[in-house]
Design a protein around this motif. Sequence first.
Motif, PDB file in Angstrom:
ATOM      1  N   SER A  20      -0.337  18.087  -6.099  1.00 44.16           N
ATOM      2  CA  SER A  20       0.459  19.365  -5.573  1.00 44.16           C
ATOM      3  C   SER A  20       1.353  18.214  -3.964  1.00 44.16           C
ATOM      4  N   GLU A  21       2.584  18.754  -4.101  1.00 43.96           N
ATOM      5  CA  GLU A  21       3.457  18.300  -2.924  1.00 43.96           C
ATOM      6  C   GLU A  21       3.475  19.338  -1.814  1.00 43.96           C
ATOM      7  N   ASN A  22       3.804  18.891  -0.846  1.00 42.82           N
ATOM      8  CA  ASN A  22       4.092  18.996   0.269  1.00 42.82           C
ATOM      9  C   ASN A  22       3.257  20.542   1.066  1.00 42.82           C
ATOM     10  N   SER A  23       2.366  20.461   0.189  1.00 41.36           N
ATOM     11  CA  SER A  23       1.435  22.474   0.483  1.00 41.36           C
ATOM     12  C   SER A  23       1.081  22.174   1.721  1.00 41.36           C
ATOM     13  N   PRO A  24       0.898  23.270   1.749  1.00 39.52           N
ATOM     14  CA  PRO A  24       1.494  23.378   3.548  1.00 39.52           C
ATOM     15  C   PRO A  24      -0.277  24.008   3.727  1.00 39.52           C
ATOM     16  N   THR A  26      -2.879  25.259   4.660  1.00 39.25           N
ATOM     17  CA  THR A  26      -2.997  27.304   4.991  1.00 39.25           C
ATOM     18  C   THR A  26      -4.579  27.065   4.411  1.00 39.25           C
ATOM     19  N   GLU A  27      -5.643  28.335   4.031  1.00 38.93           N
ATOM     20  CA  GLU A  27      -6.936  27.958   4.112  1.00 38.93           C
ATOM     21  C   GLU A  27      -6.904  29.035   2.417  1.00 38.93           C
ATOM     22  N   ASP A  28      -5.676  29.639   2.196  1.00 40.38           N
ATOM     23  CA  ASP A  28      -5.561  29.606   0.242  1.00 40.38           C
ATOM     24  C   ASP A  28      -4.970  27.953  -0.696  1.00 40.38           C
ATOM     25  N   SER A  29      -4.190  27.240   0.459  1.00 39.36           N
ATOM     26  CA  SER A  29      -3.501  25.980  -0.555  1.00 39.36           C
ATOM     27  C   SER A  29      -5.178  25.228  -1.056  1.00 39.36           C
ATOM     28  N   LEU A  30      -5.515  25.204   0.335  1.00 38.78           N
ATOM     29  CA  LEU A  30      -6.854  24.535   0.455  1.00 38.78           C
ATOM     30  C   LEU A  30      -7.582  25.016  -0.695  1.00 38.78           C
ATOM     31  N   ILE A  31      -8.255  26.030  -1.134  1.00 38.60           N
ATOM     32  CA  ILE A  31      -8.945  26.635  -2.025  1.00 38.60           C
ATOM     33  C   ILE A  31      -8.452  26.149  -3.532  1.00 38.60           C
ATOM     34  N   LYS A  32      -6.736  26.198  -3.195  1.00 41.06           N
ATOM     35  CA  LYS A  32      -6.505  26.212  -5.122  1.00 41.06           C
ATOM     36  C   LYS A  32      -6.939  24.863  -5.357  1.00 41.06           C
ATOM     37  N   THR A  33      -6.938  23.469  -4.492  1.00 42.15           N
ATOM     38  CA  THR A  33      -6.813  21.541  -4.537  1.00 42.15           C
ATOM     39  C   THR A  33      -8.634  21.820  -4.795  1.00 42.15           C
ATOM     40  N   ALA A  34      -9.257  22.577  -3.975  1.00 45.33           N
ATOM     41  CA  ALA A  34     -10.718  21.850  -4.153  1.00 45.33           C
ATOM     42  C   ALA A  34     -10.688  22.509  -5.458  1.00 45.33           C
ATOM     43  N   LEU A  35     -10.118  23.952  -6.261  1.00 42.75           N
ATOM     44  CA  LEU A  35     -10.322  24.108  -7.456  1.00 42.75           C
ATOM     45  C   LEU A  35      -9.928  22.928  -8.683  1.00 42.75           C
ATOM     46  N   ARG A  36      -8.526  22.323  -8.350  1.00 41.86           N
ATOM     47  CA  ARG A  36      -8.195  21.706  -8.730  1.00 41.86           C
ATOM     48  C   ARG A  36      -9.587  20.606  -9.081  1.00 41.86           C
ATOM     49  N   VAL A 131      -0.449   6.306  -1.339  1.00 37.03           N
ATOM     50  CA  VAL A 131      -0.460   7.557  -0.203  1.00 37.03           C
ATOM     51  C   VAL A 131      -1.169   7.158   0.890  1.00 37.03           C
ATOM     52  N   MET A 132      -1.989   5.310   1.032  1.00 35.87           N
ATOM     53  CA  MET A 132      -2.846   5.338   2.627  1.00 35.87           C
ATOM     54  C   MET A 132      -1.363   5.154   3.545  1.00 35.87           C
ATOM     55  N   GLU A 133      -0.643   4.165   2.448  1.00 31.16           N
ATOM     56  CA  GLU A 133       0.779   4.418   3.663  1.00 31.16           C
ATOM     57  C   GLU A 133       1.549   5.400   4.432  1.00 31.16           C
ATOM     58  N   TYR A 134       1.359   6.500   4.089  1.00 31.41           N
ATOM     59  CA  TYR A 134       2.034   7.234   4.654  1.00 31.41           C
ATOM     60  C   TYR A 134       0.490   7.622   5.545  1.00 31.41           C
ATOM     61  N   TYR A 135      -1.059   7.909   4.997  1.00 30.22           N
ATOM     62  CA  TYR A 135      -1.450   8.532   5.597  1.00 30.22           C
ATOM     63  C   TYR A 135      -1.834   7.972   6.936  1.00 30.22           C
ATOM     64  N   ASP A 136      -1.378   6.698   6.828  1.00 31.20           N
ATOM     65  CA  ASP A 136      -1.958   5.827   8.121  1.00 31.20           C
ATOM     66  C   ASP A 136      -1.273   6.506   8.973  1.00 31.20           C
ATOM     67  N   GLY A 206     -19.293  11.552  -2.495  1.00 27.15           N
ATOM     68  CA  GLY A 206     -18.319  12.216  -2.308  1.00 27.15           C
ATOM     69  C   GLY A 206     -16.535  11.990  -1.727  1.00 27.15           C
ATOM     70  N   GLY A 207     -15.675  12.329  -2.652  1.00 25.58           N
ATOM     71  CA  GLY A 207     -14.302  12.215  -2.369  1.00 25.58           C
ATOM     72  C   GLY A 207     -14.311  13.157  -1.059  1.00 25.58           C
ATOM     73  N   VAL A 208     -12.288  12.488  -0.454  1.00 32.61           N
ATOM     74  CA  VAL A 208     -12.373  13.196   1.144  1.00 32.61           C
ATOM     75  C   VAL A 208     -10.832  13.622   0.513  1.00 32.61           C
ATOM     76  N   PHE A 209     -10.335  14.083   0.315  1.00 28.74           N
ATOM     77  CA  PHE A 209      -8.943  14.423  -0.120  1.00 28.74           C
ATOM     78  C   PHE A 209      -8.703  15.111   1.221  1.00 28.74           C
ATOM     79  N   ASP A 210      -6.652  14.595   1.108  1.00 31.08           N
ATOM     80  CA  ASP A 210      -5.329  15.737   1.624  1.00 31.08           C
ATOM     81  C   ASP A 210      -5.480  17.238   1.089  1.00 31.08           C
ATOM     82  N   ILE A 211      -4.624  17.997   1.252  1.00 30.25           N
ATOM     83  CA  ILE A 211      -4.242  19.282   0.708  1.00 30.25           C
ATOM     84  C   ILE A 211      -3.458  19.516  -0.573  1.00 30.25           C
TER      85      ILE A 211
END
Length: 244
Positions: A20-24, A26-36, A131-136, A206-211
């Motif tokens: 996704s891009e620019n997900s808020p 929120t826990e709702d966004s987190l759940i949706k991403t976790a399911l993907r 992604v890491m360039e932004y993340y850092d 296990g992987g660590v993921f952003d929102i």
Amino acid sequence: MPDELARDMIDCNAFTVPISENSPQTEDSLIKTALRVRPSTVQIQVGSEYGTGNIISIDSDNITIITAKHVVKTWDNAKDKYVIFYNGDVAETDLIATDDYYDVAVITVKTADVEVHNLIRLKSVALDQAVMEYYDSIKNEVVFSLNSEHVVNAREVQTYDYYGKNTGIGSKYIYGPVINPNIMVNDYGYNMIYVKCEAFGGMSGGGVFDIDGNYVGMLVGGSEKKEMVAVRLSDIEKLLSSLE
């Protein structure tokens, strides 16, 4: 028909977890991403040791998985070496490489060992170094990692479900803010992602993921103070690039 579909999915890279891009945040966004992300998650059993991993590629020969080196530390002496996919399907695995410095390892499952109707439901995570360039450049970004229930003698008793219901693999998540995305951790001897959240036994590798679902690192340790550390994607890539 399933075989043709699997070949088409490989040819057009359709196994990759959508981002996704620019997900808020929120826990709702987190759940949706976790399911993907969940269909890319596996539990790894090596003798009495177990941990987590993520599929990073699927081709006609192999399903390639990254995990923590310490998850496979007893490989040479272990009798049982297998992975459990998110739907409960179990497959034998081979150790391909470990990193001498970073806590990273690569294992594979032969694609032919997975029934086509199971294969077409799996996903692989995209590893995008950009992604890491932004993340850092940021702090306090929420990240998450998936947790699995552990079943002893899983090859014999693990629950199977085509859609992954009630299998316990990647069925839970932890999350928290990144305190520092690039900080020296003396216990490991290199810079890592430092997160304020609790990690549990069996989550290593296990992987660590952003929102949005971007893979940014690999969970390898936690503390009683509810802190978690992860190997950075840029360091994971050093092992992967040596295999190309």
